[in-house]
Design an enzyme around this catalytic site. Sequence first.
Site, PDB file in Angstrom:
ATOM      1  CD  GLU A 264      -1.750   2.028   2.214  1.00 33.35           C
ATOM      2  OE1 GLU A 264      -1.339   3.107   1.743  1.00 33.35           O
ATOM      3  OE2 GLU A 264      -1.939   1.823   3.416  1.00 33.35           O
ATOM      4  CB  CYS A 301      -1.761   6.415   2.950  1.00 35.02           C
ATOM      5  SG  CYS A 301      -2.751   5.517   4.120  1.00 35.02           S
ATOM      6  CD  GLU A 392       2.247  10.152  -0.588  1.00 33.85           C
ATOM      7  OE1 GLU A 392       1.346   9.922   0.210  1.00 33.85           O
ATOM      8  OE2 GLU A 392       3.158   9.317  -0.841  1.00 33.85           O
TER       9      GLU A 392
END
Length: 528
Positions: A264, A301, A392
Site C-alpha cells: 500500500e 496515506c 505525492e
Amino acid sequence: MITGKNYIGNQLSAKGSTTYKTFNPQLNIENETVFIEATSEEIKEAVQLASEAFIAFRNVSGVKKAAFLNAIADEILVLGEALIKTYCKESGLPEGRAIGERGRTVGQLQSFAKLLLEGSWVEATIDTAQPNREPQPKPDLRKLLVPLGPVVVFGASNFPLAFSTAGGDTAAALAAGCPVIVKSHPMHSGTGELVASAILQAAKKTGMPNGVFSNLNSSGIEVGSQLVKHPGVKAVGFTGSIKGGRALYDLAAKREEPIPVFAEMGSINPVVILPEALKNRGKALAKTYAGSITVGTGQFCTNPGLLLAIKSEALSSFIQELSNEIVKVEPSCMLHPNIVEAYENKKEKAVAQSGITVTAAYTTKVNANYARQTITTVEGQTFLENQSLHQEVFGPYSIVVQCANAKQLERIISKLEGQLTATVIADNQEASTYPEVIAALQNRVGRLIFNGVPTGVEVCAAMTHGGPYPASTDSRFTAIGIHSIKRWVRPFSYQDWPNALLPEALKNENPLSINRVIDGQQTRDQIK
Ligand code: NAP
C-alpha cells in the site's frame, strides 16, 4: 524492557555488529536504546523457524487462533504506559494519538478473532458427486481457503502500532494461519520490540508453535531485501513509499518462485468540489480542509493532496480562505528528520515547477522537525501537462487545480495515477449532473467519499483501503478490514476425499456450523 535485540521466535538474539538508535523528533535527540540489526544467519533462522511453525500453525483451529489474537490484544494493553511513552518518544506524535492507535490495533486483532470464531470466512464450497451423470460421472469437489505460508510484514513509519508489528497485516496473516516475520521499522524499533514481546507472550499462553512470530531489526534495506528473496517466505505485506514498495515487488517477481507483494503506497486522494457546493459553503469547506490537510502533520496515506474545481469567483475565494485557515493551524512535528527532509525536498521541487503559485506557506520559524504547511494553485492545463505535479508530497501540502471546465476536470481525473480515495463535494442534486466526472473517479480509486474528508479510515468489513497502482500493487484486495485476510490465502480443493480426512469446514456434518455453498445454495445444513 526494551533490549534492542531481535526476536527469532521466542529467543532474543543479537549476533550482529551493525547498530542504530531511534530518534525523538520532538526533542531532536537520539533515544538511548541501541538496536542490533539482524544478520543473514538470524534472517535464515527466523524463516526456518517460521516454515517449521507453519506445519502446525496452518492446522490450528479457528477457536485457538482467535484465542491467540485476543491474547495479543490483551498483552498489548498490559504494556500500558511503557508502550505509549516509547511510541511518543519514537514518533513525535502526541499521547492522544498513541492511545487512539493502540485502541485501533487492539480492535483490529479482536475483529479478526471474531471472524475466526464465526468461521465462514474460509468460503467452504461443496459440489456433491453425481455418480450417475451422463456421459461422465461428476466427482465430489470441496473447496476452501488455506494459508500461503510464512509472511513478511514491513512496519510502516506513519503508524507505529496499527500498520506495524501487530498491525492489520500481521493480524490478518496470523488469522489466516500464516506465521509472520516482521521487518521492524527503524524509526520505531522500541515500540516494535515491546509489541513483539506481547505477541510472543500471547503465543506462549495460548500454546502456539515457536516461530509463529519473529521480529527483526534493520537500519537499511538489506534485511528486508534478504527476507523477500528467501525461498521460505511466501508473501509480503508493505506500507510506505512507491519507491520502496515497487523495489520489493520487483525483487519478489524476480525470485525463482515469484510471490505476491501486497504494498500500500502513495496516494494524493483527489477531492472534487462541484460549483454549487463551492458557492454555497466555500468558507466552511476551507476550514474543514485546512484541518484535514494538516491532521497528523499530513502524514496519512489518505491526506487530501489534490483539490480540483472549475474556475470561478467562488473558487478564488475558497483558495484565499483555505490559505488563511491553513496558516492558522499550529505547525506540528513530523515523524523523523528524514521525513521532514523528504517533505521539504518534494515541496521545493513542486513549487519550483512553472505555473505554480504558492498561496499559503507558513513563513514564521518553526521548531526542528516541524513541518510548514503549504497550499499551492495551478491552472488545469498546466497540471495536465506536468506529471511531476501529480506526485505525492508526504506531509501537510495540497495543490488546488483550477480547471477550465467540466470536460477538463474529467480529463485530469482520467490522467491521474491510481489512488486510495477520491472525494466529491456536492450540493443538492449536482453530483448527478456530473456523471462522467464520477465515473472517471470510480475508475481511478478504491473508495469514493461523498461530502466528507478522506482522512480517518474506518476499520470495518465494508472498507476498501487499496486501489489501482500505485495506490497498491494489487487493487483486488483491501489492506484494512477483515477482508484483508484474503491476501494471505489461496483456494484449495479436495476431490473425492474421505469425509473423515476432510478439514472440519468441509465435513458432511458441518461441525463448525458455518455458512457454506452446497451445490450452488448458501446453507448451514449438513450433507445427509
Ligand atoms: P519507505 O522508504 O518506503 O520504507 C518503508 C520500509 O521499507 C522501511 O522499513 C525500509 O527499510 C523498507 N524499504 C524501503 N525501500 C526498500 C528496498 N528497496 N528494499 C528493501 N526494503 C526497503 O517509507 P518510510 O521510511 O516509511 O518513509 C519514507 C517515505 O515514504 C515518506 O516520506 C513518504 O513519502 C512515504 N510514505 C508514504 C506512506 C503512505 O501511506 N502513502 C506511508 C509511509 C511513508 P529501511 O527503513 O530499513 O531502509
